[in-house]
Enzyme design. Structure first.
Site, PDB file in Angstrom:
ATOM      1  N   GLU A 155       2.830  -8.127  -1.314  1.00 24.60           N
ATOM      2  CA  GLU A 155       1.967  -7.109  -0.691  1.00 24.60           C
ATOM      3  C   GLU A 155       1.419  -6.249  -1.829  1.00 24.60           C
ATOM      4  O   GLU A 155       2.117  -5.372  -2.334  1.00 24.60           O
ATOM      5  CB  GLU A 155       2.776  -6.248   0.292  1.00 24.60           C
ATOM      6  N   CYS A 207      -1.956   2.420  -0.153  1.00 17.16           N
ATOM      7  CA  CYS A 207      -2.528   1.133  -0.602  1.00 17.16           C
ATOM      8  C   CYS A 207      -3.770   0.758   0.178  1.00 17.16           C
ATOM      9  O   CYS A 207      -4.659   0.106  -0.354  1.00 17.16           O
ATOM     10  CB  CYS A 207      -1.491   0.025  -0.496  1.00 17.16           C
TER      11      CYS A 207
HETATM   12  P1  NAD Z   1       4.767  -1.192  -9.081  1.00 20.14           P
HETATM   13  O1  NAD Z   1       4.259  -2.578  -9.105  1.00 20.14           O
HETATM   14  O2  NAD Z   1       4.742  -0.421 -10.340  1.00 20.14           O
HETATM   15  O3  NAD Z   1       6.293  -1.162  -8.582  1.00 20.14           O
HETATM   16  C1  NAD Z   1       6.739  -1.822  -7.428  1.00 20.14           C
HETATM   17  C2  NAD Z   1       8.181  -2.247  -7.598  1.00 20.14           C
HETATM   18  O4  NAD Z   1       8.297  -3.142  -8.699  1.00 20.14           O
HETATM   19  C3  NAD Z   1       9.169  -1.109  -7.874  1.00 20.14           C
HETATM   20  O5  NAD Z   1      10.318  -1.303  -7.055  1.00 20.14           O
HETATM   21  C4  NAD Z   1       9.503  -1.249  -9.343  1.00 20.14           C
HETATM   22  O6  NAD Z   1      10.814  -0.890  -9.646  1.00 20.14           O
HETATM   23  C5  NAD Z   1       9.310  -2.723  -9.613  1.00 20.14           C
HETATM   24  N1  NAD Z   1       8.824  -2.985 -10.966  1.00 20.14           N
HETATM   25  C6  NAD Z   1       7.960  -2.220 -11.692  1.00 20.14           C
HETATM   26  N2  NAD Z   1       7.722  -2.804 -12.887  1.00 20.14           N
HETATM   27  C7  NAD Z   1       8.452  -3.943 -12.917  1.00 20.14           C
HETATM   28  C8  NAD Z   1       8.620  -4.992 -13.876  1.00 20.14           C
HETATM   29  N3  NAD Z   1       8.007  -4.965 -15.059  1.00 20.14           N
HETATM   30  N4  NAD Z   1       9.435  -6.013 -13.565  1.00 20.14           N
HETATM   31  C9  NAD Z   1      10.062  -6.068 -12.371  1.00 20.14           C
HETATM   32  N5  NAD Z   1       9.930  -5.097 -11.423  1.00 20.14           N
HETATM   33  C10 NAD Z   1       9.149  -4.055 -11.695  1.00 20.14           C
HETATM   34  O7  NAD Z   1       3.964  -0.471  -7.916  1.00 20.14           O
HETATM   35  P2  NAD Z   1       4.031   1.030  -7.410  1.00 20.14           P
HETATM   36  O8  NAD Z   1       3.553   1.941  -8.484  1.00 20.14           O
HETATM   37  O9  NAD Z   1       5.360   1.324  -6.821  1.00 20.14           O
HETATM   38  O10 NAD Z   1       2.964   1.001  -6.224  1.00 20.14           O
HETATM   39  C11 NAD Z   1       1.588   1.079  -6.455  1.00 20.14           C
HETATM   40  C12 NAD Z   1       0.894  -0.235  -6.210  1.00 20.14           C
HETATM   41  O11 NAD Z   1       1.423  -0.874  -5.068  1.00 20.14           O
HETATM   42  C13 NAD Z   1      -0.585  -0.067  -5.915  1.00 20.14           C
HETATM   43  O12 NAD Z   1      -1.292  -1.106  -6.536  1.00 20.14           O
HETATM   44  C14 NAD Z   1      -0.676  -0.203  -4.407  1.00 20.14           C
HETATM   45  O13 NAD Z   1      -1.916  -0.618  -3.917  1.00 20.14           O
HETATM   46  C15 NAD Z   1       0.369  -1.222  -4.159  1.00 20.14           C
HETATM   47  N6  NAD Z   1       0.868  -1.107  -2.800  1.00 20.14           N
HETATM   48  C16 NAD Z   1       0.640  -2.112  -1.923  1.00 20.14           C
HETATM   49  C17 NAD Z   1       1.071  -1.989  -0.615  1.00 20.14           C
HETATM   50  C18 NAD Z   1       0.857  -3.060   0.398  1.00 20.14           C
HETATM   51  O14 NAD Z   1       1.441  -2.955   1.467  1.00 20.14           O
HETATM   52  N7  NAD Z   1       0.056  -4.078   0.140  1.00 20.14           N
HETATM   53  C19 NAD Z   1       1.750  -0.836  -0.231  1.00 20.14           C
HETATM   54  C20 NAD Z   1       1.965   0.157  -1.173  1.00 20.14           C
HETATM   55  C21 NAD Z   1       1.540   0.022  -2.458  1.00 20.14           C
END
Ligand code: NAD
Length: 453
Positions: free
Chosen positions: A209, A243
């Site tokens: 997602e 998002c």
């Molecule tokens: P992110 O990708 O930075 O983090 C998401 C998760 O991944 C966290 O639990 C984090 O601990 C983990 N993570 C981060 N870096 C990592 C790595 N290098 N290796 C493994 N795991 C890692 O995203 P965010 O800042 O939490 O959220 C923002 C993004 O998420 C935006 O792009 C937004 O559009 C998207 N988003 C999508 C939805 C949806 O339902 N489609 C909902 C909310 C947010």
């Protein structure tokens, strides 16, 4: 306990078949509902500490979603998990065919910080309803909500069934080396690719997602008051950290000035002001700095001020933006709304088509041809005509992205299916079978086979 041990214990527990019992699943879903209901204050306090989210928004955009999900699965679990009979084709007579949804095993849910309860607990609830064991890894960026979820769940659920694992990038990297039966990830496209690669090592299926730049188009045939009101609400809710928020606006030139005035009016009317009850702050300094850099001061129509000590950014509208501006090169994920004007509807759809497929798209119009062109020409995860964001609130609609905005979907029955395998069973009678499929072959048998198949 070591996380590898917990994952192994979940895999062993799954093999005992206990999670396949509907009674077992319902008992734990009810338990989770009761914990959430009696911990509302604790949950609200934690999210308020993380980014100043109000009780009102926490209930409407987080807890009500999660409670509705539990209610939906409790109500529909019998029918969702029931084997479905399908017709049997001629060559498989005499036989009966059926599809049996079955849980996958031990699944991993990785949540994002922006709706920390909804985006962690909703997929987790779907996983449990479908009969899986689950490891939940919420986002460490919303640290207080991560801690409260870990406390409430780990104190009340057996770790061999459900466990919240707290951690950041290092812990998630370790976790991703383990074998799961499904990984459900919510977050950025960049990290989505890391998760997908790690999952491929074990041939683990994924739901991703992700995000993207979701457009909202307003044409001269729109009810402009309604459009302005709904766009302002959806864009600045959670200070734009949503998002599916409209990322940018495409407004028909002839109504452009009038529409901007309406946007200004509703921002003021809703009291979307830094520090107010209805407006949240930016989650952290890193995002604050990134967002402030996207504000081109020559293009500010409204807002533009920020306070680094409080991580506040005013609702900001940028006018006369063009596709080459910095603000149009990445998902904004904050309270900045760039406005681009257009003169013809179809070319604007073609421009959207030249970019990555967004998670959402919105159109405001009363014109039937425009609605038809928007729906049939553009590809996006999901969206609305004459509203924003609200498609998420209908559990009968699958929620997920397409292309760069994600893989797979969930909500309602789609969530149950995301965490299930559809097992096919053909049960044959042991009598009444013609012998023509069996060797030795002959021309006569082939001619009969050709007629039958
Ligand atoms: P992110 O990708 O930075 O983090 C998401 C998760 O991944 C966290 O639990 C984090 O601990 C983990 N993570 C981060 N870096 C990592 C790595 N290098 N290796 C493994 N795991 C890692 O995203 P965010 O800042 O939490 O959220 C923002 C993004 O998420 C935006 O792009 C937004 O559009 C998207 N988003 C999508 C939805 C949806 O339902 N489609 C909902 C909310 C947010």
């Amino acid at each position: 306990m070591d996380i590898q041990e917990i994952v192994s214990s979940q895999q062993a527990f799954f093999k005992t078949q206990q999670t396949k019992s509907l009674k077992f699943r319902k008992m734990y879903l009810e338990k989770l509902r009761d914990i959430i209901l009696r911990s509302e204050d604790l949950l609200c306090e934690a999210i308020h500490k993380d980014f100043g989210k109000s009780k009102f928004d926490t209930f409407t955009t987080e807890l009500s979603f999660v409670l509705n999900d539990i209610h939906y699965y409790l109500k529909n679990l019998n029918s969702l998990s029931k084997p479905k009979k399908v017709t049997t084709n001629l060559s498989n007579q005499i036989g009966k065919s059926s599809i049996h949804p079955e849980p996958l095993g031990c699944v991993l849910v990785i949540g994002a910080w922006n709706y920390p309860y909804q985006l962690s607990l909703s997929p987790m609830i779907a996983a449990l309803a479908a009969g899986n064991c689950c490891i939940l890894k919420p986002s460490e960026i919303a640290e207080n909500t991560m801690k409260v979820m870990a406390k409430l769940i780990n104190e009340n659920f057996p770790p061999e069934y459900l466990y919240v694992y707290e951690g950041g990038i290092d812990e998630t990297t370790e976790l991703l080396k383990l074998k799961f039966d499904k990984i459900f990830f919510t977050g950025s496209t960049k990290v989505g690719k890391i998760v997908y690669k790690a999952a491929a090592e074990h041939l683990t299926p994924v739901v991703l997602e992700l995000g993207g730049k979701s457009p909202a188009i307003v044409t001269k045939d729109a009810d402009l008051e309604v459009a302005a009101k709904r766009i302002v609400w959806g864009k600045f809710l959670n200070a734009g950290q949503t998002c599916v928020a409209p990322d940018y606006l495409l407004v028909e030139e002839s109504i452009h000035e009038q529409f901007l005035e309406m946007l200004r009016k509703y921002i003021t009317e809703f009291k979307y002001e830094p520090g107010s009850e209805q407006y949240t702050r930016i989650i952290n300094r890193k995002n604050f700095d990134r967002l402030v850099k996207l504000i081109d001061h020559k293009k500010i129509y409204f807002g533009g001020n920020s306070d680094e000590t409080k991580l506040h950014i005013e609702p900001t509208i940028l006018n006369n933006v063009n596709w080459e501006d910095d603000v149009m090169q990445e998902e904004i994920f904050g309270p900045i709304l760039p406005v681009i004007s257009f003169t013809h509807f179809n070319p604007v759809l073609n421009t959207i088509l030249e970019h990555e497929k967004p998670l959402a798209a919105y159109l405001f119009t009363r014109n039937a041809e425009e609605k038809e062109a928007f729906t049939s020409k553009l590809s996006f995860g999901g969206g609305c005509i004459n509203d924003v964001i609200m498609h998420l609130g209908n559990e009968r609609l699958p929620f997920g992205g397409v292309g760069a905005s994600g893989i797979g979907n969930y909500h309602g029955k789609y969530g149950f299916e995301a965490f299930s395998h559809q097992k096919s069973i053909l049960e044959k009678a042991t009598w009444g079978e013609p012998s023509i499929k069996y060797p030795p072959y002959s021309e006569k048998k082939l001619s009969w086979i050709k007629k039958l198949l």
